[in-house]
Design a protein around this motif. Structure first.
Motif, mmCIF file in Angstrom:
data_model
loop_
_atom_site.group_PDB
_atom_site.id
_atom_site.type_symbol
_atom_site.label_atom_id
_atom_site.label_comp_id
_atom_site.label_asym_id
_atom_site.label_seq_id
_atom_site.Cartn_x
_atom_site.Cartn_y
_atom_site.Cartn_z
ATOM 1 N N PHE A 36 5.916 -3.706 7.114
ATOM 2 C CA PHE A 36 4.666 -4.376 6.561
ATOM 3 C C PHE A 36 4.054 -4.894 7.513
ATOM 4 C CE2 PHE A 36 7.866 -3.460 3.466
ATOM 5 C CZ PHE A 36 7.259 -3.138 2.254
ATOM 6 N N THR A 37 2.551 -4.777 7.551
ATOM 7 C CA THR A 37 1.792 -6.083 8.005
ATOM 8 C C THR A 37 1.458 -6.904 7.151
ATOM 9 O OG1 THR A 37 0.991 -4.351 9.621
ATOM 10 C CG2 THR A 37 -0.463 -6.190 9.569
ATOM 11 N N VAL A 38 1.657 -8.099 7.367
ATOM 12 C CA VAL A 38 1.726 -9.334 6.366
ATOM 13 C C VAL A 38 0.841 -10.410 7.366
ATOM 14 C CG1 VAL A 38 2.736 -11.151 5.066
ATOM 15 C CG2 VAL A 38 4.008 -8.798 5.435
ATOM 16 N N GLN A 39 -0.283 -10.748 6.512
ATOM 17 C CA GLN A 39 -0.942 -11.817 7.010
ATOM 18 C C GLN A 39 -0.850 -13.027 6.532
ATOM 19 O OE1 GLN A 39 -3.532 -11.400 9.650
ATOM 20 N NE2 GLN A 39 -2.582 -9.015 9.485
ATOM 21 N N GLY A 40 -0.903 -14.090 7.121
ATOM 22 C CA GLY A 40 -0.683 -15.512 6.653
ATOM 23 C C GLY A 40 0.545 -16.251 6.982
ATOM 24 N N MET A 41 1.516 -15.442 7.608
ATOM 25 C CA MET A 41 2.677 -16.088 8.042
ATOM 26 C C MET A 41 2.554 -16.907 9.288
ATOM 27 S SD MET A 41 5.502 -13.118 7.679
ATOM 28 C CE MET A 41 4.923 -12.118 8.993
ATOM 29 N N THR A 42 2.554 -18.472 9.151
ATOM 30 C CA THR A 42 2.154 -19.123 10.246
ATOM 31 C C THR A 42 3.407 -19.992 10.920
ATOM 32 O OG1 THR A 42 1.576 -20.906 8.745
ATOM 33 C CG2 THR A 42 -0.168 -19.248 9.455
ATOM 34 N N ILE B 51 11.382 -10.321 10.909
ATOM 35 C CA ILE B 51 10.117 -10.578 10.845
ATOM 36 C C ILE B 51 9.583 -11.046 12.519
ATOM 37 C CG2 ILE B 51 8.370 -12.520 10.191
ATOM 38 C CD1 ILE B 51 10.266 -12.810 7.717
ATOM 39 N N ASP B 52 8.585 -10.476 12.898
ATOM 40 C CA ASP B 52 7.833 -10.794 14.054
ATOM 41 C C ASP B 52 6.544 -11.516 13.721
ATOM 42 O OD1 ASP B 52 6.785 -10.971 16.542
ATOM 43 O OD2 ASP B 52 7.157 -8.845 17.185
ATOM 44 N N ARG B 53 6.830 -12.690 13.673
ATOM 45 C CA ARG B 53 5.499 -13.430 13.034
ATOM 46 C C ARG B 53 4.288 -13.197 14.216
ATOM 47 N NH1 ARG B 53 5.861 -19.478 13.795
ATOM 48 N NH2 ARG B 53 7.847 -19.138 13.587
ATOM 49 N N GLY C 153 7.956 -21.095 10.458
ATOM 50 C CA GLY C 153 9.306 -20.887 9.982
ATOM 51 C C GLY C 153 9.489 -20.617 8.592
ATOM 52 N N HIS C 154 8.835 -21.587 7.883
ATOM 53 C CA HIS C 154 8.980 -21.778 6.442
ATOM 54 C C HIS C 154 8.251 -20.512 5.800
ATOM 55 C CE1 HIS C 154 8.749 -23.381 2.396
ATOM 56 N NE2 HIS C 154 7.533 -23.162 2.415
ATOM 57 N N CYS C 155 7.185 -19.895 6.276
ATOM 58 C CA CYS C 155 6.773 -18.753 5.846
ATOM 59 C C CYS C 155 7.665 -17.754 5.863
ATOM 60 C CB CYS C 155 5.289 -18.467 6.534
ATOM 61 S SG CYS C 155 4.030 -19.683 6.553
ATOM 62 N N GLU C 156 8.418 -17.562 7.147
ATOM 63 C CA GLU C 156 9.315 -16.501 7.373
ATOM 64 C C GLU C 156 10.415 -16.591 6.181
ATOM 65 O OE1 GLU C 156 10.830 -16.367 11.320
ATOM 66 O OE2 GLU C 156 8.920 -16.236 12.062
ATOM 67 N N LYS C 157 10.802 -17.841 6.000
ATOM 68 C CA LYS C 157 11.773 -18.133 4.912
ATOM 69 C C LYS C 157 11.504 -17.651 3.750
ATOM 70 C CE LYS C 157 15.316 -21.453 3.155
ATOM 71 N NZ LYS C 157 15.803 -22.701 3.469
ATOM 72 N N ALA C 158 10.299 -18.000 3.189
ATOM 73 C CA ALA C 158 9.483 -17.817 1.939
ATOM 74 C C ALA C 158 9.583 -16.138 1.752
ATOM 75 C CB ALA C 158 8.283 -18.338 1.689
ATOM 76 N N VAL C 159 9.174 -15.250 2.898
ATOM 77 C CA VAL C 159 9.266 -14.116 2.776
ATOM 78 C C VAL C 159 10.510 -13.462 2.468
ATOM 79 C CG1 VAL C 159 8.416 -11.809 3.855
ATOM 80 C CG2 VAL C 159 6.831 -13.675 3.831
ATOM 81 N N THR C 160 11.405 -13.905 3.491
ATOM 82 C CA THR C 160 12.733 -13.481 3.451
ATOM 83 C C THR C 160 13.315 -13.565 2.114
ATOM 84 O OG1 THR C 160 13.087 -13.621 5.833
ATOM 85 C CG2 THR C 160 14.808 -13.466 4.689
#
Length: 65
Positions: free
Chosen positions: A5-11, A34-36, A13-20
């Motif tokens: 998936f291409t995911v916009q808005g991950m800026t 995740i490759d932010r 580590g908290h974003c990565e954790k939320a998605v995971t």
């Protein structure tokens, strides 16, 4: 099945954790990478692609088509 998936808005580590967490709530056995810097989320799961995309979107991130 491997899904990318291409995911916009991950800026951060908290974003990565939320998605995971969102994906693992849907499928606790899922493997998430995740490759932010590239806005990429790779998921190894048997869940349907649209269900995974919806879980990510529900966290407030944009999943590109």
């Amino acid at each position: 099945m491997n899904q990318l998936f291409t995911v916009q808005g991950m800026t951060c580590g908290h974003c990565e954790k939320a998605v995971t967490t969102a994906i693992k709530t849907l499928d606790p056995q899922a493997e998430v990478r995740i490759d932010r810097s590239q806005n990429l989320v790779e998921v190894q799961t048997e869940q349907p692609r649209d269900a995974v995309a919806a879980a990510i979107s529900e966290e407030g991130y944009t999943v590109a088509a």
